[in-house]
Design an enzyme around this catalytic site. Structure first.
Site, PDB file in Angstrom:
ATOM      1  N   LYS A  97       1.384  28.750  14.179  1.00 43.86           N
ATOM      2  CA  LYS A  97       2.374  27.674  14.039  1.00 43.86           C
ATOM      3  C   LYS A  97       1.648  26.553  13.310  1.00 43.86           C
ATOM      4  O   LYS A  97       0.774  25.887  13.873  1.00 43.86           O
ATOM      5  CB  LYS A  97       2.874  27.191  15.412  1.00 43.86           C
ATOM      6  CG  LYS A  97       3.707  25.918  15.300  1.00 43.86           C
ATOM      7  CD  LYS A  97       4.173  25.378  16.636  1.00 43.86           C
ATOM      8  CE  LYS A  97       4.570  23.912  16.493  1.00 43.86           C
ATOM      9  NZ  LYS A  97       5.153  23.342  17.691  1.00 43.86           N
ATOM     10  N   GLY A 158       8.689  15.649  21.410  1.00 47.69           N
ATOM     11  CA  GLY A 158       8.652  15.034  22.736  1.00 47.69           C
ATOM     12  C   GLY A 158       9.750  14.030  23.010  1.00 47.69           C
ATOM     13  O   GLY A 158       9.811  13.462  24.100  1.00 47.69           O
ATOM     14  N   ALA A 184      10.984  21.280  18.157  1.00 53.60           N
ATOM     15  CA  ALA A 184      10.808  19.868  18.515  1.00 53.60           C
ATOM     16  C   ALA A 184      12.127  19.127  18.658  1.00 53.60           C
ATOM     17  O   ALA A 184      13.063  19.336  17.890  1.00 53.60           O
ATOM     18  CB  ALA A 184       9.927  19.131  17.521  1.00 53.60           C
ATOM     19  N   THR A 207       8.143  20.190  25.816  1.00 49.45           N
ATOM     20  CA  THR A 207       8.240  19.020  26.696  1.00 49.45           C
ATOM     21  C   THR A 207       9.490  19.031  27.570  1.00 49.45           C
ATOM     22  O   THR A 207       9.419  18.651  28.751  1.00 49.45           O
ATOM     23  CB  THR A 207       8.221  17.734  25.845  1.00 49.45           C
ATOM     24  OG1 THR A 207       7.104  17.797  24.958  1.00 49.45           O
ATOM     25  CG2 THR A 207       8.084  16.495  26.721  1.00 49.45           C
TER      26      THR A 207
END
Lengths: 256, 71
Positions: A97, A158, A184, A207
């Site tokens: 990644k 996040g 994300a 997250t």
């Protein structure tokens, strides 16, 4: 659900990829990954503590899950390429990644460095999965450079904001020659479902699960969100109208 | 200007006290072939099979890494 997903030559039964960072403890991490149904788990590559090193992520995850190393924190193509090569040596695995951030405040990808690193790593035999902006042109250039997938952000890392620009993600999915993985920004299960409804092949998150009040429960919610979104996408949704359309028959009304 | 007599290991300067990369790693409790550990010498990956016998010289930069939690 019999819906095999092929990513970088690997056949995967789950369209959810999950991170291994930030859980309250090791057991919650393992339980959450299990509950997510994910087969691919991301890890970072970091300097060992000079005092020695604690338990290995390889021993913890290896065998049970397929590990996907990232180059998180790298700010130049040079750093990211070396990190990817170290990851290949450490894990004996040829995929990465690829993350090259432009600055530490936004954690937004640096497209120029990302393209350079992608080309170099593809030339070096890697299967490259670049984390990129939600820019259709950058995504096409990454695919042209040989990326095995593109991984546009839904929102900042996040943040839990979800998919900030759904029309851009939809456009990227419609024209990408390689799988699109939303990476994300996911905050909750409906965000993951939306990403799949927009046409993403998979979702990568960390997250939203790790920092949830109950990570194991949220991991299960994400599993179902991804599956629901995928089903809805393949079912073909109704067109959106700007007016009402009665759902009950208009004939045989009482009193007519 | 005095001659360089140190190496840089994971960002920290230290005296060059080891003949080869394998000795440096062994001193940190990492025997050759340890799973999940990778080493770069001066910006290039050094395969585990080459840890032993690859000499260290003053001014060298060594990175020793392993997989860690990540997203």
């Amino acid at each position: 659900m019999d819906d095999v997903f092929t990513l970088a030559g690997r056949r995967l039964g789950s369209r959810l990829l999950i991170g291994s960072s930030g859980y309250p403890n090791r057991q919650v991490m393992l339980d959450a990954i299990e509950a997510s149904g994910a087969e691919v788990v991301t890890v970072s590559i970091r300097r060992i503590s000079l005092e020695g090193y604690a338990e290995s992520m390889v021993d913890l995850l290896g065998g049970r899950w397929t590990v996907l190393p990232n180059t998180a924190g790298c700010q130049t193509a040079k750093e990211a390429v070396l990190t990817a090569r170290l990851a290949r040596e450490a894990l004996d695995i040829d995929w990465v990644k690829l993350e090259v951030i432009g600055d530490r405040e936004t954690l937004h990808p640096d497209s120029e460095e990302l393209l350079r690193a992608t080309a170099e790593l593809v030339g070096d035999g890697f299967q490259v999965l670049p984390y990129c902006g939600d820019d259709p042109v950058v995504c096409r250039k990454l695919a042209d450079a040989g990326a095995a997938a593109v991984m546009p952000l839904g929102a900042p890392i996040g943040s839990g904001l979800g998919v900030s620009n759904p029309r851009a993600i939809e456009r990227i999915c419609a024209r990408s020659p390689v799988p699109v993985i939303l990476d994300a920004g996911i905050g909750t299960a409906s965000d993951a479902a939306l990403a799949m409804e927009l046409g993403c092949a998979a979702v990568l998150l960390n997250t939203a699960v790790a920092k949830a009040e109950d990570p194991v429960r949220m991991a299960a919610a994400m599993k179902h969100g991804v599956e629901a979104g995928r089903l809805a996408r393949s079912a073909g949704r109704i067109p959106i109208l700007t007016h009402a359309e009665p759902s009950s028959p208009q004939l045989g009304l009482v009193g007519s | 200007m005095s001659a360089v007599t140190t190496i840089r290991v994971n960002g920290a300067e230290e005296a060059l006290g080891w003949g080869c990369v394998g000795d440096l790693l062994a001193a940190r409790g990492i025997p050759p072939g340890t799973r999940g550990v990778a080493v770069a010498l001066n910006g290039a990956v050094l395969r585990a099979a080459d840890w032993t016998g690859t000499p260290l010289a003053a001014g060298d930069t060594v990175e020793i890494v392993r997989p860690f939690q990540g997203g």
